[in-house]
Motif scaffolding. Structure first.
Motif, PDB file in Angstrom:
ATOM      1  N   ALA A 193     -40.196  91.319-149.765  1.00 24.59           N
ATOM      2  CA  ALA A 193     -39.618  92.639-150.025  1.00 24.59           C
ATOM      3  C   ALA A 193     -39.681  93.512-148.778  1.00 24.59           C
ATOM      4  CB  ALA A 193     -40.345  93.319-151.186  1.00 24.59           C
ATOM      5  N   TYR A 194     -40.825  93.511-148.083  1.00 27.72           N
ATOM      6  CA  TYR A 194     -40.918  94.342-146.883  1.00 27.72           C
ATOM      7  C   TYR A 194     -39.992  93.824-145.783  1.00 27.72           C
ATOM      8  CZ  TYR A 194     -42.177  96.845-142.806  1.00 27.72           C
ATOM      9  OH  TYR A 194     -42.067  97.613-141.679  1.00 27.72           O
ATOM     10  N   ALA A 195     -39.906  92.515-145.619  1.00 31.46           N
ATOM     11  CA  ALA A 195     -39.039  91.960-144.581  1.00 31.46           C
ATOM     12  C   ALA A 195     -37.582  92.359-144.825  1.00 31.46           C
ATOM     13  CB  ALA A 195     -39.183  90.439-144.531  1.00 31.46           C
ATOM     14  N   GLY A 196     -37.149  92.322-146.076  1.00 26.72           N
ATOM     15  CA  GLY A 196     -35.788  92.747-146.383  1.00 26.72           C
ATOM     16  C   GLY A 196     -35.568  94.212-146.087  1.00 26.72           C
ATOM     17  N   TRP A 197     -36.557  95.027-146.432  1.00 30.85           N
ATOM     18  CA  TRP A 197     -36.505  96.466-146.168  1.00 30.85           C
ATOM     19  C   TRP A 197     -36.432  96.745-144.668  1.00 30.85           C
ATOM     20  CZ3 TRP A 197     -36.606 101.375-148.213  1.00 30.85           C
ATOM     21  CH2 TRP A 197     -37.206 102.377-147.451  1.00 30.85           C
TER      22      TRP A 197
END
Length: 384
Positions: free
Chosen positions: A71-75
């Motif tokens: 999720a953080y990588a996508g963000w």
């Protein structure tokens, strides 16, 4: 999907924000702690409600929880154009705990450079981690708050090994450019230094400016731990989940293999809330940035009307304004405002010991409340 920012009523704010509103008497208008007087984004509320409904109240998964990293990588890719390895995203309780962990297990021993004014709890970080603090002081009379690279080099030449970089900066509201960060990198590399980059305010960059993650600057992977979170951007600090991000296998391993006693106590619910924020929070955040820019501009107009001798640093990010009120002759204007007009601001000397005449003001509230805050502040510091 459209989203809107809903102002909490006084009663709702007092119930929800138990520190910001609960730590002051009912007649005090709070503008101190970095929390927003806005309802939490619906995707986060739904995620938390789902988690509680199924009883997800036990221990979290290990720190390399793949869902959180993904999720953080996508963000980071969407918001900052930064390619992050999802497998090098580790959970931690909050940003301050993450900074402490990075200093304890990943950074070299030696002094800690800390730009001041700086986030007040981190003024003690050097002492807590057994280091000497080297203050990188910004001239309060300078036109723009900038990092003095010559001063930074001087500190590295005199025993410092680590820079604790807060960017975007609290309380200056500065967004450092890529060129500025490349200058920091060059000094750090020249002196064999290390950087812990506190990027908790990264979601809150205003006016279409670019947040440049320090790790996205070429040549930083081997000397950097970044500490990030959804907590400030989405008003979920109490859910206790920040993230440590690295670009180096060596640094990732040092953090991931730290004993549990050094890194635990992040929240299962916080993980779910952070995943929801990073995955479904873009529309709400975009609406928030519009609101915060309008609040900042309103604050500028109110200062011009009520406190024309005040000086506000340009607010490029965050919802925190650093105000120079020295022209009104009070060493501690925050104390004066609280005593005379029952408005609570953060005292400037908490961010730089010995610095008089400054306050930090939180403008993430309703236009009506912000107007009342400025009117009370003006009445307090201009009355005989």
């Amino acid at each position: 999907m459209s989203a809107e920012i809903r102002d909490l009523t006084d009663a709702e704010a007092r119930a929800a924000l138990v520190c910001k509103w609960g730590e002051v008497p009912d007649d005090v208008l709070p503008a101190w702690v970095a929390e927003m007087d806005y309802a939490v984004a619906e995707p986060i509320i739904e995620a938390v409600q789902r988690a509680v409904a199924i009883g997800m109240t036990g221990y979290p998964r290990p720190a390399d929880s793949p869902g959180l990293g993904t999720a953080y990588a996508g963000w980071a890719d969407r918001r900052f154009g930064h390619a992050v390895d999802a497998g090098r995203v580790l959970a931690t309780a909050d940003v301050t705990a993450g900074v402490r962990l990075a200093l304890d297990v990943a950074a070299p021993s030696g002094g800690l450079v800390f730009p001041v004014p700086g986030y007040s709890p981190q003024l003690a970080m050097a002492e807590i981690t057994g280091r000497r603090r080297h203050d990188l002081v910004v001239d309060p009379d300078a036109e723009r708050a900038e990092l003095d690279l010559d001063q930074l080099a001087h500190h590295f030449e005199n025993g410092a090994r680590v820079l604790l970089l807060t960017q975007p900066h609290n309380p200056w509201g500065r967004v450092f450019t890529r060129a500025e960060l490349e200058g920091v990198r060059d000094v750090v590399l020249r002196h064999g230094g290390f950087v812990v980059s506190d990027e908790i305010h990264a979601p809150l960059v205003l006016d279409g400016r670019e947040h440049v993650p320090y790790l996205s600057v070429e040549g930083t992977a081997d000397h950097t731990v970044a500490v990030v979170a959804a907590s400030k951007g989405f008003n979920i600090a109490g859910l206790k989940c920040a993230q440590l991000v690295t670009g180096s296998r060596r640094l990732h391993t040092a953090l991931a293999e730290a004993p549990m006693a050094r890194n635990d106590s992040w929240s299962t619910i916080g993980v779910e809330a952070s995943i929801a924020a990073y995955t479904h929070g873009d529309a709400w955040l975009d609406a928030l940035l519009v609101r915060l820019a309008a609040q900042r501009d309103l604050l500028g107009s109110l200062l011009a009307e009520h406190l024309p001798l005040a000086r506000m640093r340009p607010v490029e990010a965050t919802y925190l304004a650093w105000l120079d009120l020295r022209a009104y002759g009070h060493d501690d204007p925050a104390a004066v405002a609280l005593e005379r007009q029952r408005v609570k601001l953060a005292a400037g000397h908490d961010y730089q010991p010995g610095l008089d005449g400054h306050v930090r003001l939180n403008f993430a509230t309703s236009p009506a409340r912000l107007t009342a805050i400025l009117e009370r502040l003006a009445a307090a510091v201009t009355s005989p």
